[in-house]
Design a protein around this motif. Structure first.
Motif, PDB file in Angstrom:
ATOM      1  N   SER A  32      50.927  29.421  50.537  1.00 33.65           N
ATOM      2  CA  SER A  32      51.736  30.201  51.483  1.00 33.65           C
ATOM      3  C   SER A  32      51.138  31.577  51.785  1.00 33.65           C
ATOM      4  N   VAL A  33      50.035  31.903  51.133  1.00 29.92           N
ATOM      5  CA  VAL A  33      49.426  33.234  51.246  1.00 29.92           C
ATOM      6  C   VAL A  33      48.255  33.195  52.227  1.00 29.92           C
ATOM      7  N   ASN A  34      48.180  34.203  53.103  1.00 26.85           N
ATOM      8  CA  ASN A  34      47.064  34.332  54.033  1.00 26.85           C
ATOM      9  C   ASN A  34      45.868  34.922  53.285  1.00 26.85           C
ATOM     10  N   ASP A  35      45.005  34.039  52.783  1.00 29.79           N
ATOM     11  CA  ASP A  35      43.855  34.468  51.978  1.00 29.79           C
ATOM     12  C   ASP A  35      42.922  35.419  52.714  1.00 29.79           C
ATOM     13  N   ALA A  36      42.909  35.356  54.039  1.00 32.21           N
ATOM     14  CA  ALA A  36      42.029  36.224  54.818  1.00 32.21           C
ATOM     15  C   ALA A  36      42.385  37.703  54.637  1.00 32.21           C
ATOM     16  N   LEU A  37      43.619  37.976  54.210  1.00 33.49           N
ATOM     17  CA  LEU A  37      44.065  39.365  54.028  1.00 33.49           C
ATOM     18  C   LEU A  37      43.873  39.865  52.605  1.00 33.49           C
ATOM     19  N   LEU A  38      43.448  38.974  51.690  1.00 35.98           N
ATOM     20  CA  LEU A  38      43.279  39.340  50.281  1.00 35.98           C
ATOM     21  C   LEU A  38      41.806  39.417  49.908  1.00 35.98           C
ATOM     22  N   GLU A  39      41.488  40.402  49.069  1.00 39.99           N
ATOM     23  CA  GLU A  39      40.134  40.531  48.539  1.00 39.99           C
ATOM     24  C   GLU A  39      40.239  40.841  47.048  1.00 39.99           C
ATOM     25  N   LYS A  40      39.588  40.030  46.226  1.00 36.29           N
ATOM     26  CA  LYS A  40      39.637  40.251  44.771  1.00 36.29           C
ATOM     27  C   LYS A  40      39.117  41.628  44.422  1.00 36.29           C
ATOM     28  N   THR A  41      39.769  42.257  43.429  1.00 40.46           N
ATOM     29  CA  THR A  41      39.281  43.538  42.910  1.00 40.46           C
ATOM     30  C   THR A  41      38.907  43.340  41.441  1.00 40.46           C
ATOM     31  N   ASP A  42      38.272  44.348  40.881  1.00 42.45           N
ATOM     32  CA  ASP A  42      37.836  44.276  39.487  1.00 42.45           C
ATOM     33  C   ASP A  42      38.840  44.893  38.518  1.00 42.45           C
ATOM     34  N   THR A  43      40.021  45.217  38.982  1.00 43.40           N
ATOM     35  CA  THR A  43      41.016  45.852  38.129  1.00 43.40           C
ATOM     36  C   THR A  43      41.390  44.916  36.974  1.00 43.40           C
ATOM     37  N   PRO A  44      41.189  45.372  35.735  1.00 48.58           N
ATOM     38  CA  PRO A  44      41.519  44.512  34.596  1.00 48.58           C
ATOM     39  C   PRO A  44      42.969  44.676  34.146  1.00 48.58           C
ATOM     40  N   TYR A  45      43.596  43.563  33.808  1.00 47.48           N
ATOM     41  CA  TYR A  45      44.922  43.609  33.180  1.00 47.48           C
ATOM     42  C   TYR A  45      45.177  42.274  32.509  1.00 47.48           C
ATOM     43  N   THR A  46      45.669  42.347  31.287  1.00 52.04           N
ATOM     44  CA  THR A  46      46.080  41.145  30.576  1.00 52.04           C
ATOM     45  C   THR A  46      47.500  41.358  30.083  1.00 52.04           C
ATOM     46  N   CYS A  47      48.408  40.506  30.551  1.00 47.72           N
ATOM     47  CA  CYS A  47      49.792  40.542  30.106  1.00 47.72           C
ATOM     48  C   CYS A  47      49.862  39.853  28.750  1.00 47.72           C
ATOM     49  N   PRO A  48      50.597  40.428  27.788  1.00 44.09           N
ATOM     50  CA  PRO A  48      50.654  39.820  26.466  1.00 44.09           C
ATOM     51  C   PRO A  48      51.231  38.407  26.452  1.00 44.09           C
ATOM     52  N   TRP A  49      52.089  38.070  27.413  1.00 39.72           N
ATOM     53  CA  TRP A  49      52.674  36.728  27.380  1.00 39.72           C
ATOM     54  C   TRP A  49      52.269  35.837  28.550  1.00 39.72           C
ATOM     55  N   LYS A  50      51.714  36.430  29.638  1.00 40.90           N
ATOM     56  CA  LYS A  50      51.283  35.621  30.784  1.00 40.90           C
ATOM     57  C   LYS A  50      49.776  35.374  30.800  1.00 40.90           C
ATOM     58  N   GLY A  51      49.001  36.328  30.297  1.00 35.42           N
ATOM     59  CA  GLY A  51      47.551  36.170  30.281  1.00 35.42           C
ATOM     60  C   GLY A  51      46.842  37.135  31.211  1.00 35.42           C
ATOM     61  N   GLU A  52      45.623  36.767  31.604  1.00 34.16           N
ATOM     62  CA  GLU A  52      44.772  37.638  32.412  1.00 34.16           C
ATOM     63  C   GLU A  52      45.137  37.549  33.888  1.00 34.16           C
ATOM     64  N   ALA A  53      45.345  38.719  34.486  1.00 31.10           N
ATOM     65  CA  ALA A  53      45.714  38.797  35.902  1.00 31.10           C
ATOM     66  C   ALA A  53      44.472  39.005  36.767  1.00 31.10           C
ATOM     67  N   GLN A  54      44.579  38.538  37.997  1.00 32.31           N
ATOM     68  CA  GLN A  54      43.578  38.840  39.027  1.00 32.31           C
ATOM     69  C   GLN A  54      44.278  39.699  40.075  1.00 32.31           C
ATOM     70  N   TYR A  55      43.751  40.908  40.298  1.00 35.46           N
ATOM     71  CA  TYR A  55      44.322  41.778  41.318  1.00 35.46           C
ATOM     72  C   TYR A  55      43.586  41.609  42.633  1.00 35.46           C
ATOM     73  N   PHE A  56      44.292  41.940  43.724  1.00 36.38           N
ATOM     74  CA  PHE A  56      43.734  41.827  45.070  1.00 36.38           C
ATOM     75  C   PHE A  56      44.046  43.072  45.884  1.00 36.38           C
ATOM     76  N   ALA A  57      43.108  43.466  46.740  1.00 37.82           N
ATOM     77  CA  ALA A  57      43.406  44.409  47.809  1.00 37.82           C
ATOM     78  C   ALA A  57      44.060  43.578  48.914  1.00 37.82           C
ATOM     79  N   VAL A  58      45.053  44.163  49.561  1.00 36.53           N
ATOM     80  CA  VAL A  58      45.741  43.479  50.660  1.00 36.53           C
ATOM     81  C   VAL A  58      45.466  44.249  51.940  1.00 36.53           C
ATOM     82  N   ASN A  59      44.694  43.632  52.833  1.00 35.23           N
ATOM     83  CA  ASN A  59      44.348  44.263  54.100  1.00 35.23           C
ATOM     84  C   ASN A  59      43.797  45.671  53.876  1.00 35.23           C
TER      85      ASN A  59
END
Length: 97
Positions: A32-59
């Motif tokens: 459901s997400v318009n991938d053309a508007l998202l760009e992966k970033t290198d921001t690190p984050y690991t949630c203790p119960w969900k795991g490693e997140a991937q952050y994105f710049a949006v437009n």
């Protein structure tokens, strides 16, 4: 529901029944997400119960979306279903009906 930028650009759209709410944030299914508007970033984050997140710049707006591409399987029980790759938004991206 829609994830919308302040200029009206729709970043994601899906029926509420397809979304998952985790800790107050709506997560949209990957298709459901318009991938053309998202760009992966290198921001690190690991949630203790969900795991490693991937952050994105949006437009061009830094770190306004995130996802858990491979969440900890133990988190599925807490959430109620597999949310791998679902995308959540914040700040300048509003989730509206």
């Amino acid at each position: 529901m829609k994830a919308v930028l302040s200029d009206g650009t729709v970043v994601a759209e899906a029926p509420e029944s397809d979304l998952i709410k985790i800790e107050g944030n709506w997560y949209f299914p990957p298709a459901s997400v318009n991938d053309a508007l998202l760009e992966k970033t290198d921001t690190p984050y690991t949630c203790p119960w969900k795991g490693e997140a991937q952050y994105f710049a949006v437009n061009g707006l830094q770190d306004r979306a995130w996802s858990y591409p491979t969440p900890y399987p133990t988190s599925f029980d807490r959430v109620g279903k597999d949310y791998s790759g679902y995308v959540a938004f914040w700040k300048e991206v509003s989730v509206v009906e």
